[in-house]
Motif scaffolding. Structure first.
Motif, short mmCIF file in Angstrom:
data_model
loop_
_atom_site.label_atom_id
_atom_site.label_comp_id
_atom_site.label_asym_id
_atom_site.label_seq_id
_atom_site.Cartn_x
_atom_site.Cartn_y
_atom_site.Cartn_z
N ASP A 57 0.80 -1.22 0.00
CA ASP A 57 0.00 0.00 0.00
C ASP A 57 0.84 1.28 0.00
O ASP A 57 0.33 2.34 -0.38
CB ASP A 57 -0.97 0.02 1.19
CG ASP A 57 -0.31 -0.30 2.52
OD1 ASP A 57 0.92 -0.52 2.52
OD2 ASP A 57 -1.01 -0.36 3.54
N ASP A 58 2.11 1.20 0.36
CA ASP A 58 2.97 2.38 0.32
C ASP A 58 3.68 2.53 -1.02
O ASP A 58 4.53 3.40 -1.19
CB ASP A 58 3.99 2.35 1.45
CG ASP A 58 4.96 1.18 1.35
OD1 ASP A 58 4.82 0.36 0.41
OD2 ASP A 58 5.86 1.07 2.22
N GLY A 59 3.36 1.65 -1.98
CA GLY A 59 3.97 1.72 -3.30
C GLY A 59 5.25 0.93 -3.43
O GLY A 59 5.82 0.83 -4.53
N SER A 60 5.72 0.34 -2.36
CA SER A 60 6.95 -0.46 -2.43
C SER A 60 6.66 -1.84 -3.00
O SER A 60 5.52 -2.31 -3.00
CB SER A 60 7.58 -0.59 -1.04
OG SER A 60 6.73 -1.32 -0.17
N VAL A 61 7.72 -2.49 -3.48
CA VAL A 61 7.59 -3.80 -4.11
C VAL A 61 8.40 -4.83 -3.34
O VAL A 61 9.53 -4.54 -2.91
CB VAL A 61 8.09 -3.76 -5.58
CG1 VAL A 61 8.13 -5.15 -6.18
CG2 VAL A 61 7.19 -2.85 -6.40
N THR A 62 7.82 -5.99 -3.16
CA THR A 62 8.57 -7.11 -2.59
C THR A 62 8.55 -8.24 -3.61
O THR A 62 7.48 -8.72 -3.99
CB THR A 62 7.95 -7.59 -1.26
OG1 THR A 62 8.00 -6.53 -0.31
CG2 THR A 62 8.71 -8.79 -0.72
#
Length: 277
Positions: free
Chosen positions: A183-188
């Motif tokens: 939801d914060d735009g980061s990718v895992t």
């Protein structure tokens, strides 16, 4: 395209990402970690456990020590037949076979980790014979706490709370999912993804799509986080979940009480254990 090309924040990477921290998610993470891989569990709520926490701490299994001590004659075939009848023969037969075949192994796995069971089996509705194990406090918390302790003690597992999966990424040619957008735009990024967050009992709009009669006049005993964000994200990348309209309604609660209330305790003690449903 890279994550930056897609307008996403720089990514982190794990061997396995598990979405959801209920029974299924925690068990999957523990087993994966024993293969010496790095595992990340993502949970959108502030506390882990999901709906499993409010579960009654029950596990139906065939061939348990408790059945042997009570002299109960049971079989995998009878268990499967019971579930077929209860499931209106819509069950996935191969999965049913596996569930029945590994039910005792699952119970013993939990016992080995430290879950404690009552001596007496419950005879729940739909079951031909008593085969349901129940934890000491009749609560799913008894199981969740044990699994969480294993997760906390593992050097290979990381648990993140208050994190919502916004999208799944499928950048390989075979369309296999190899990452999640948070939801914060980061990718895992990950080599394997395990989706263990399918509950949507408190998502009225998604619920009505499956069955219009289950509108906001129908209360839910699900925890507040039982909404369909991850299911929607999975559908966007081509997942094809089946029988989403088969939503369980619980005749063991009372409309006069919020959530579970006290009525299920009466049903559990005075009805379910004797096969009355």
């Amino acid at each position: 395209p890279t994550d930056l090309d897609m307008g996403l924040r720089a990514s982190s990477s794990y061997d396995v990402v598990v979405v959801g921290s209920g029974f299924a998610g925690l068990a999957a993470a523990i087993e994966a970690s024993r293969r010496n891989v790095r595992v990340l569990i993502l949970e959108k709520m502030g506390t882990p456990g999901g709906n499993s926490v409010s579960n009654a701490g029950q596990v139906a299994a065939v061939g348990t020590k408790q059945q042997a001590l009570a002299g109960i004659d049971d079989s995998k075939e009878l268990f499967i037949d019971d579930m077929l009848r209860a499931g209106k023969y819509l069950n996935h037969r191969a999965l049913l076979e596996r569930l029945a075949s590994e039910s005792n192994e699952t119970a013993e796995w939990l016992t080995a980790l430290g879950v404690e069971w009552r001596d007496r089996l419950s005879h729940l509705g739909g079951h031909s014979v008593p085969r349901t194990l129940c934890t000491r406090n009749s609560s799913g918390r008894d199981i969740i706490d044990v699994l969480l302790k294993v997760v906390e003690d593992s050097e290979n597992i990381e648990l993140r709370l208050n994190v919502t999966v916004r999208d799944f990424l499928a950048s390989n040619r075979d369309d296999a999912v190899d990452g999640v957008v948070l939801d914060d735009g980061s990718v895992t990024r990950c080599k394997e993804l395990i989706l263990a967050a399918g509950g949507f009992g408190n998502d009225v709009n998604f619920r009505k799509v499956q069955n219009p009669s289950y509108d906001d006049s129908v209360a839910s005993t699900n925890q507040p986080g039982a909404t369909a964000e991850t299911l929607r994200a999975a559908l966007k990348v081509g997942a094809m979940p089946v029988q989403l309209d088969q939503i369980q309604l619980g005749p063991w609660t009372s409309p006069d009480e919020d959530a579970f209330g006290k009525t299920p305790l009466f049903c559990l003690g005075a009805g379910f254990r004797y096969g009355r449903f």
